[in-house]
Design a protein around this motif. Structure first.
Motif, mmCIF file in Angstrom:
data_model
loop_
_atom_site.group_PDB
_atom_site.id
_atom_site.type_symbol
_atom_site.label_atom_id
_atom_site.label_comp_id
_atom_site.label_asym_id
_atom_site.label_seq_id
_atom_site.Cartn_x
_atom_site.Cartn_y
_atom_site.Cartn_z
ATOM 1 N N THR B 209 0.819 -1.209 0.000
ATOM 2 C CA THR B 209 0.000 0.000 0.000
ATOM 3 C C THR B 209 0.856 1.264 0.000
ATOM 4 O O THR B 209 0.358 2.354 0.216
ATOM 5 C CB THR B 209 -0.923 0.039 1.231
ATOM 6 N N ASN B 210 2.170 1.076 -0.203
ATOM 7 C CA ASN B 210 3.089 2.209 -0.261
ATOM 8 C C ASN B 210 3.148 2.962 1.074
ATOM 9 O O ASN B 210 3.287 4.183 1.097
ATOM 10 C CB ASN B 210 2.668 3.174 -1.383
ATOM 11 N N CYS B 211 3.063 2.211 2.181
ATOM 12 C CA CYS B 211 3.038 2.872 3.488
ATOM 13 C C CYS B 211 4.422 3.323 3.939
ATOM 14 O O CYS B 211 4.555 4.110 4.868
ATOM 15 C CB CYS B 211 2.426 1.957 4.545
ATOM 16 N N MET B 212 5.464 2.797 3.303
ATOM 17 C CA MET B 212 6.853 3.222 3.539
ATOM 18 C C MET B 212 7.439 2.742 4.875
ATOM 19 O O MET B 212 8.499 3.205 5.279
ATOM 20 C CB MET B 212 7.007 4.751 3.474
ATOM 21 N N GLU B 213 6.734 1.840 5.550
ATOM 22 C CA GLU B 213 7.287 1.371 6.817
ATOM 23 C C GLU B 213 8.602 0.622 6.612
ATOM 24 O O GLU B 213 9.506 0.697 7.433
ATOM 25 C CB GLU B 213 6.256 0.507 7.557
ATOM 26 N N CYS B 214 8.721 -0.081 5.495
ATOM 27 C CA CYS B 214 9.971 -0.802 5.211
ATOM 28 C C CYS B 214 11.111 0.181 4.981
ATOM 29 O O CYS B 214 12.249 -0.045 5.406
ATOM 30 C CB CYS B 214 9.794 -1.731 4.014
ATOM 31 N N LEU B 215 10.788 1.298 4.313
ATOM 32 C CA LEU B 215 11.803 2.311 4.032
ATOM 33 C C LEU B 215 12.307 2.918 5.340
ATOM 34 O O LEU B 215 13.505 3.148 5.523
ATOM 35 C CB LEU B 215 11.190 3.396 3.138
ATOM 36 N N ASP B 216 11.395 3.158 6.274
ATOM 37 C CA ASP B 216 11.784 3.710 7.570
ATOM 38 C C ASP B 216 12.579 2.698 8.386
ATOM 39 O O ASP B 216 13.462 3.053 9.154
ATOM 40 C CB ASP B 216 10.531 4.099 8.383
ATOM 41 N N PHE B 217 12.209 1.439 8.246
ATOM 42 C CA PHE B 217 12.801 0.426 9.115
ATOM 43 C C PHE B 217 14.202 0.016 8.670
ATOM 44 O O PHE B 217 15.122 -0.094 9.477
ATOM 45 C CB PHE B 217 11.898 -0.809 9.162
ATOM 46 N N CYS B 218 14.373 -0.207 7.387
ATOM 47 C CA CYS B 218 15.657 -0.729 6.913
ATOM 48 C C CYS B 218 16.710 0.371 6.977
ATOM 49 O O CYS B 218 16.530 1.450 6.433
ATOM 50 C CB CYS B 218 15.546 -1.239 5.483
ATOM 51 N N LEU B 219 17.824 0.061 7.654
ATOM 52 C CA LEU B 219 18.878 1.077 7.799
ATOM 53 C C LEU B 219 20.058 0.786 6.879
ATOM 54 O O LEU B 219 21.145 1.297 7.073
ATOM 55 C CB LEU B 219 19.336 1.127 9.259
ATOM 56 N N PHE B 220 19.827 -0.062 5.881
ATOM 57 C CA PHE B 220 20.918 -0.448 4.996
ATOM 58 C C PHE B 220 20.719 0.076 3.582
ATOM 59 O O PHE B 220 21.446 -0.297 2.665
ATOM 60 C CB PHE B 220 21.075 -1.970 5.005
ATOM 61 N N GLY B 221 19.713 0.896 3.399
ATOM 62 C CA GLY B 221 19.520 1.533 2.099
ATOM 63 C C GLY B 221 19.016 0.607 1.011
ATOM 64 O O GLY B 221 19.272 0.832 -0.171
ATOM 65 N N VAL B 222 18.310 -0.434 1.395
ATOM 66 C CA VAL B 222 17.792 -1.353 0.385
ATOM 67 C C VAL B 222 16.614 -0.720 -0.370
ATOM 68 O O VAL B 222 16.498 -0.841 -1.581
ATOM 69 C CB VAL B 222 17.340 -2.678 1.045
ATOM 70 N N TYR B 223 15.777 -0.024 0.375
ATOM 71 C CA TYR B 223 14.557 0.523 -0.225
ATOM 72 C C TYR B 223 14.760 1.944 -0.718
ATOM 73 O O TYR B 223 15.577 2.692 -0.189
ATOM 74 C CB TYR B 223 13.407 0.487 0.789
#
Lengths: 162, 342
Positions: B209-223
């Motif tokens: 749903t494009n909520c971006m929680e993965c982007l906030d969570f991952c600290l390795f720059g994958v997303y």
């Protein structure tokens, strides 16, 4: 012989034999006497746990017999027709042995969960396990939350340490 | 890929499991004898880097295709989508969408909260992904490929008819035709050059749903996000091998690690009661998934010489009284546990 207790899950009764102990992670524990003494317990899944899981397909341990274990340590993994889960040690101590018969065929967990379907023997000096009445109360007190959790609302649930 | 032929691709299992190799070989042998089939064999789909010949080959296939892999169909389909090999997801009875009990067969399927869907234009072709772990014998796959072959032929006819109905004005090309990029040589040897193992997440855009929680969570720059601010797995190879933490954080189960050991994270079909398992870890004494995710992330941070952050960074604070969105198959799945037909 004490009467068994029953906990009703919706319409399905789960049998809780009196005279054995219960851990909060839905394992039973029966003191094993005659070996090295005081703290050795045989463990298995309670009928309640088995009703939630249904048929066990696969059981796997990721530690070895004789290993020291801490409480809540992940010691294995189970897959059933309805569920999968890590398996966690209910108390700190030494994992003495696993039920080798289950590794080839785990179906005894479903057919004889309080007997031939035992999981492991754990030597645990201190357990804090409950008796059947206490476990029954624990199940009743948490049933609503458990149902909510099964519906995937995991984030709303606080661990019940009472 | 000659006209009227169906492309079938077998993606080999990583490693040398003899039982898996035998299934691949038996299936390949019978498909070679099969009319109307163009067969190719490539290594494990998930491991193919952008330069691997196997991947270039997949990209060169213009029409319908069947991909047989040791992956859940959902994982394989979205993996291909991420690689730009796109189409409509073909349905196969080998992986039933929902294995429901008959009692609620009359009920209409529950409304599904729509994901954002794949980006851009989807070519008019169908990709069927079959999971080679579903059956031990090759015969059932062969029969299913025959069935798909017939379905594909019907689809082709339909497309042709549609094309004829809306015939575009003829375009006369003047001058030299544009030079086509020469196709690379697809020999069995180059196709099967062994890739090294890879590890990265795959987003199922039918759920995301494009909520971006993965982007906030991952600290390795994958997303990262694309030009339209849509989440994407930008740097696949920045991902930490073995770490599925972002998948646990995703509220929609849209992040797949196709080779992860637990089926729910590896892309088991959502809505398939027989396939997707309820995770009872919490009930059996395990930790909250957020805690597990944070631990997994900390382990990788420390390994990189960085500081562990625990639950302090990028852990979503979900509102407990959030209004419920439309129900989807996953909700009904957990409801099914409620009635516990034991």
């Amino acid at each position: 012989m004490q009467e068994d207790l029953w906990f009703t899950m919706g319409k399905i009764p789960a049998r809780l034999p009196a005279g054995i102990l219960y851990a909060k992670n839905h394992m039973w524990a029966r003191p094993e006497t005659g070996l090295n003494g005081n703290g050795l317990f045989r463990h298995g899944f309670t009928h309640y746990a088995i009703l939630l899981m249904k048929d066990v397909y696969f059981l796997e341990w990721n530690i070895s017999e004789g290993d020291p274990v801490s409480q809540s340590q992940e010691i294995g993994h189970i897959e059933t027709s309805k569920a999968e889960s890590g398996l966690y040690c209910p108390a700190a101590g030494t994992l003495v042995r696993f039920n080798a018969a289950l590794l080839n065929d785990p179906s005894a967990i479903n057919t004889d969960g309080y007997g031939a379907g035992w999981l492991f023997d754990l030597d645990a000096p201190e357990t804090g396990y409950m008796n059947a009445e206490q476990y029954l109360k624990f199940l009743s007190d948490n049933w609503e939350k458990t149902q909510a959790m099964l519906k995937g609302k995991m984030n709303q649930i606080e661990d019940d340490e009472s | 890929m000659s006209k009227g032929k169906l492309t079938v691709v077998i993606s080999q299992a990583p490693g040398k499991n003899p039982a898996k190799r035998a299934l691949e070989e038996n299936l390949a042998a019978s498909l070679l004898m099969e009319p109307g089939i163009e067969l190719s064999i490539i290594p494990h789909l998930y491991d193919l880097g952008p330069d691997h010949t196997g991947r270039l080959f997949l990209e060169s296939i213009p029409g319908d295709m069947v991909v047989l892999a040791w992956l859940f169909p959902r994982a394989a389909f979205w993996l291909l989508d991420r690689d730009g090999i796109r189409g409509t997801e073909g349905q196969s009875p080998l992986h039933p969408k929902a294995e429901k009990d008959d009692e609620d067969a009359d009920e209409p399927p529950p409304e599904k909260a729509p994901g954002i869907g794949p980006v851009g234009e989807i070519p008019d072709r169908t990709i069927w992904c079959l999971d080679l772990r579903d059956h031990a014998g090759h015969q059932i796959y062969l029969e299913e490929i025959r069935r798909i072959g017939a379905e594909a032929a019907l689809l082709r006819e339909g497309r042709q008819a549609a094309k004829q109905a809306t015939k575009p004005p003829a375009v006369i090309t003047l001058g030299l035709p544009t030079q086509k990029k020469p196709a690379p040589e697809f020999t069995p040897e180059t196709l099967l050059a062994p890739p090294s193992r890879r590890w990265y997440p795959v987003i199922d855009y039918s759920r995301c749903t494009n909520c971006m929680e993965c982007l906030d969570f991952c600290l390795f720059g994958v997303y990262g996000v694309d030009g339209l601010d849509r989440i994407l797995v930008e740097n696949q190879d920045s991902c930490k091998k073995g770490c599925p933490a972002c998948s646990r954080v995703c509220p929609e189960q849209a992040i797949i690690f196709p080779d992860y050991k637990s089926a729910a994270i590896a892309g088991a079909p959502v809505g398939n009661i027989g396939g997707l398992k309820i995770d009872l870890s919490k009930l059996f004494g395990g930790e909250d998934p957020m805690v597990v995710a944070a631990q997994e992330r900390d382990r990788e941070l420390v390994r990189d010489g960085r500081d562990a952050v625990g639950l302090a960074v990028g852990i979503p604070k979900r509102q407990t009284d959030k209004p419920k969105g439309p129900r989807d198959e996953l909700d009904s799945l957990v409801d099914a546990l409620d009635s516990l037909d034991i």
